[in-house]
Design an enzyme around this catalytic site. Structure first.
Site, PDB file in Angstrom:
ATOM      1  N   ARG A   1      -8.750   4.087  27.213  1.00  0.00           N
ATOM      2  CA  ARG A   1      -7.795   4.923  27.950  1.00  0.00           C
ATOM      3  C   ARG A   1      -6.956   4.129  28.949  1.00  0.00           C
ATOM      4  NH1 ARG A   1     -11.944   8.401  31.660  1.00  0.00           N
ATOM      5  NH2 ARG A   1     -12.789   8.898  29.616  1.00  0.00           N
TER       6      ARG A   1
ATOM      7  N   ARG B   1     -12.950   0.496  27.875  1.00  0.00           N
ATOM      8  CA  ARG B   1     -13.652   1.733  27.507  1.00  0.00           C
ATOM      9  C   ARG B   1     -13.577   1.970  26.010  1.00  0.00           C
ATOM     10  NH1 ARG B   1     -14.752   5.375  32.120  1.00  0.00           N
ATOM     11  NH2 ARG B   1     -15.566   6.745  30.537  1.00  0.00           N
TER      12      ARG B   1
ATOM     13  N   GLU C   1     -25.570  -3.713  39.906  1.00  0.00           N
ATOM     14  CA  GLU C   1     -24.508  -3.150  40.737  1.00  0.00           C
ATOM     15  C   GLU C   1     -24.952  -1.733  41.077  1.00  0.00           C
ATOM     16  OE1 GLU C   1     -20.446  -3.988  39.872  1.00  0.00           O
ATOM     17  OE2 GLU C   1     -19.776  -2.049  40.650  1.00  0.00           O
TER      18      GLU C   1
ATOM     19  N   HIS D   1     -12.421  -2.579  32.691  1.00  0.00           N
ATOM     20  CA  HIS D   1     -13.378  -1.809  31.891  1.00  0.00           C
ATOM     21  C   HIS D   1     -12.736  -1.527  30.534  1.00  0.00           C
ATOM     22  CE1 HIS D   1     -16.193   2.004  31.797  1.00  0.00           C
ATOM     23  NE2 HIS D   1     -16.281   1.265  30.707  1.00  0.00           N
TER      24      HIS D   1
ATOM     25  N   GLU E   1     -16.437  -4.747  32.289  1.00  0.00           N
ATOM     26  CA  GLU E   1     -17.372  -3.617  32.203  1.00  0.00           C
ATOM     27  C   GLU E   1     -17.382  -3.120  30.766  1.00  0.00           C
ATOM     28  OE1 GLU E   1     -16.371  -0.549  34.950  1.00  0.00           O
ATOM     29  OE2 GLU E   1     -16.454  -1.890  36.648  1.00  0.00           O
TER      30      GLU E   1
ATOM     31  N   ASN F   1     -10.848  -4.050  40.750  1.00  0.00           N
ATOM     32  CA  ASN F   1     -10.752  -3.397  39.445  1.00  0.00           C
ATOM     33  C   ASN F   1      -9.297  -2.979  39.222  1.00  0.00           C
ATOM     34  OD1 ASN F   1     -10.591  -1.179  37.585  1.00  0.00           O
ATOM     35  ND2 ASN F   1     -12.805  -1.107  37.594  1.00  0.00           N
TER      36      ASN F   1
ATOM     37  N   HIS G   1      -9.974   2.043  42.483  1.00  0.00           N
ATOM     38  CA  HIS G   1      -9.050   3.155  42.676  1.00  0.00           C
ATOM     39  C   HIS G   1      -8.423   3.182  44.066  1.00  0.00           C
ATOM     40  CE1 HIS G   1      -7.803   7.395  43.117  1.00  0.00           C
ATOM     41  NE2 HIS G   1      -7.445   7.236  41.856  1.00  0.00           N
TER      42      HIS G   1
ATOM     43  N   HIS H   1     -18.067   1.694  43.354  1.00  0.00           N
ATOM     44  CA  HIS H   1     -17.654   3.034  42.949  1.00  0.00           C
ATOM     45  C   HIS H   1     -17.290   3.914  44.137  1.00  0.00           C
ATOM     46  CE1 HIS H   1     -16.844   5.563  39.544  1.00  0.00           C
ATOM     47  NE2 HIS H   1     -16.932   6.517  40.424  1.00  0.00           N
ATOM     48  N   GLY H   2     -16.044   4.347  44.121  1.00  0.00           N
ATOM     49  CA  GLY H   2     -15.536   5.283  45.123  1.00  0.00           C
ATOM     50  C   GLY H   2     -15.357   4.682  46.503  1.00  0.00           C
TER      51      GLY H   2
ATOM     52  N   THR I   1     -16.766   6.602  35.669  1.00  0.00           N
ATOM     53  CA  THR I   1     -18.207   6.416  35.487  1.00  0.00           C
ATOM     54  C   THR I   1     -18.971   7.247  36.522  1.00  0.00           C
ATOM     55  OG1 THR I   1     -17.538   4.161  34.999  1.00  0.00           O
ATOM     56  CG2 THR I   1     -19.892   4.604  35.033  1.00  0.00           C
TER      57      THR I   1
ATOM     58  N   HIS J   1      -6.521   0.773  36.841  1.00  0.00           N
ATOM     59  CA  HIS J   1      -5.494   1.777  37.150  1.00  0.00           C
ATOM     60  C   HIS J   1      -4.075   1.247  37.036  1.00  0.00           C
ATOM     61  CE1 HIS J   1      -8.395   4.798  37.764  1.00  0.00           C
ATOM     62  NE2 HIS J   1      -9.075   3.995  38.542  1.00  0.00           N
TER      63      HIS J   1
HETATM   64  N1  PXP Z   1     -17.946  -0.738  39.552  1.00  0.00           N
HETATM   65  C1  PXP Z   1     -18.169  -0.136  38.364  1.00  0.00           C
HETATM   66  C2  PXP Z   1     -19.348  -0.572  37.564  1.00  0.00           C
HETATM   67  C3  PXP Z   1     -17.293   0.861  37.864  1.00  0.00           C
HETATM   68  O1  PXP Z   1     -17.534   1.452  36.686  1.00  0.00           O
HETATM   69  C4  PXP Z   1     -16.159   1.189  38.633  1.00  0.00           C
HETATM   70  C5  PXP Z   1     -15.184   2.216  38.111  1.00  0.00           C
HETATM   71  O2  PXP Z   1     -14.602   1.743  36.948  1.00  0.00           O
HETATM   72  C6  PXP Z   1     -15.955   0.518  39.845  1.00  0.00           C
HETATM   73  C7  PXP Z   1     -16.879  -0.411  40.289  1.00  0.00           C
HETATM   74  C8  PXP Z   1     -14.761   0.793  40.686  1.00  0.00           C
HETATM   75  O3  PXP Z   1     -14.778   2.106  41.149  1.00  0.00           O
HETATM   76  P1  PXP Z   1     -13.539   2.669  41.952  1.00  0.00           P
HETATM   77  O4  PXP Z   1     -12.362   2.597  41.053  1.00  0.00           O
HETATM   78  O5  PXP Z   1     -13.948   4.064  42.285  1.00  0.00           O
HETATM   79  O6  PXP Z   1     -13.364   1.798  43.165  1.00  0.00           O
END
Ligand code: PXP
Length: 238
Positions: A49, A45, A151, A43, A70, A7, A215, A192-193, A101, A10
């Site tokens: 942003r 959004r 997911e 994403h 996304e 992703n 991230h 995520h995370g 998210t 950032h």
């Molecule tokens: N998957 C989805 C569906 C997300 O919304 C996000 C955050 O945008 C991620 C993965 C990636 O998350 P992270 O940036 O925390 O690794």
């Protein structure tokens, strides 16, 4: 082989902090393609942003790059996604005030809308995924709504690990959900995370086919560089 999606939202966040053009997420997508990953996630959004429409358009035009877009369920965003033509979409919940998210979709509340959206992308042969919390009810409903993939939101699991708390219950929940989803014909992704540690633990779940990570990879790359960090993650997932 499990797949790695990066992703790059950032990269756009850093660019936008100055309101100028550097660092360019389109360049990032091309650069990462050369390193060799399975896909790029962006994403678009509602508040734009980070990634802007023009970034998404240009990134989707990069030859040989698989793009996972996304999107929320908002009409304007769905229409844009159809125009932009990504390879994949992942439908996510969106809340203007959130930093990122925060959880999975409320499938029950949005089922009619989701079914229609999934059908639109299906007709265009765009693989569609639903970002959901690890619960069995949502997995069964995802299948009913016609999604190709789910997911699983790994935020809770990742936080338990970061805080050095007991994560075994959450891990078991993810395992059971991945198993159920696969058994009813859904492809299973996680995101995520995630960092090295949480990804390594989840990589043992055989049903998980794709990890989408943003991230931590971008943050870690400040110190070690994208090629090295991506190489490390490829090793971790397989
Ligand atoms: N998957 C989805 C569906 C997300 O919304 C996000 C955050 O945008 C991620 C993965 C990636 O998350 P992270 O940036 O925390 O690794």
């Amino acid at each position: 082989m499990k797949r790695l999606g990066i992703n790059i939202d950032h990269v756009a966040t850093i660019r936008n902090a100055r309101g100028e053009s550097h660092p360019d997420p389109v360049f990032a997508a091309k650069f990462i393609k050369q390193i060799g990953v399975d896909s790029i996630t962006i994403h678009l959004r509602e508040d734009r942003r980070h990634i802007k429409d023009i970034d998404a358009k240009k990134i989707c035009l990069i030859k040989g790059l698989k793009v996972n877009l996304e999107i929320s369920t908002k009409d304007e965003i769905v229409k844009n996604a159809i125009k932009i033509k990504p390879n994949f979409v992942c439908i996510v919940p969106e809340n203007r005030k959130e930093i990122t998210t925060e959880g999975g979709l409320n499938l029950e509340k949005n089922k009619k809308r989701l079914k229609k959206i999934i059908y639109k992308f299906k007709k265009l042969k765009i693989r569609t995924s639903l970002f959901i919390n690890a619960n069995q009810k949502d997995i069964l409903l995802s299948r009913k709504l016609g999604a190709d993939c789910i997911e699983i939101h790994t935020g809770t699991f990742s936080n338990l690990i970061k805080l050095k708390n007991n994560y075994s219950k959450e891990l078991l929940k993810i395992k059971k959900c991945a198993n159920l989803a696969k058994s009813i014909g859904l492809e299973v992704h996680a995101g995520h995370g995630l960092d090295y540690k949480s990804t390594k633990i989840l990589s043992k779940i055989k049903e998980l086919e794709e990890f989408n990570i943003g991230h931590f990879i971008i943050g870690e790359s400040i110190f070690y560089g994208l090629p090295k960090v991506i190489k490390n993650f490829k090793k971790v997932i397989n």
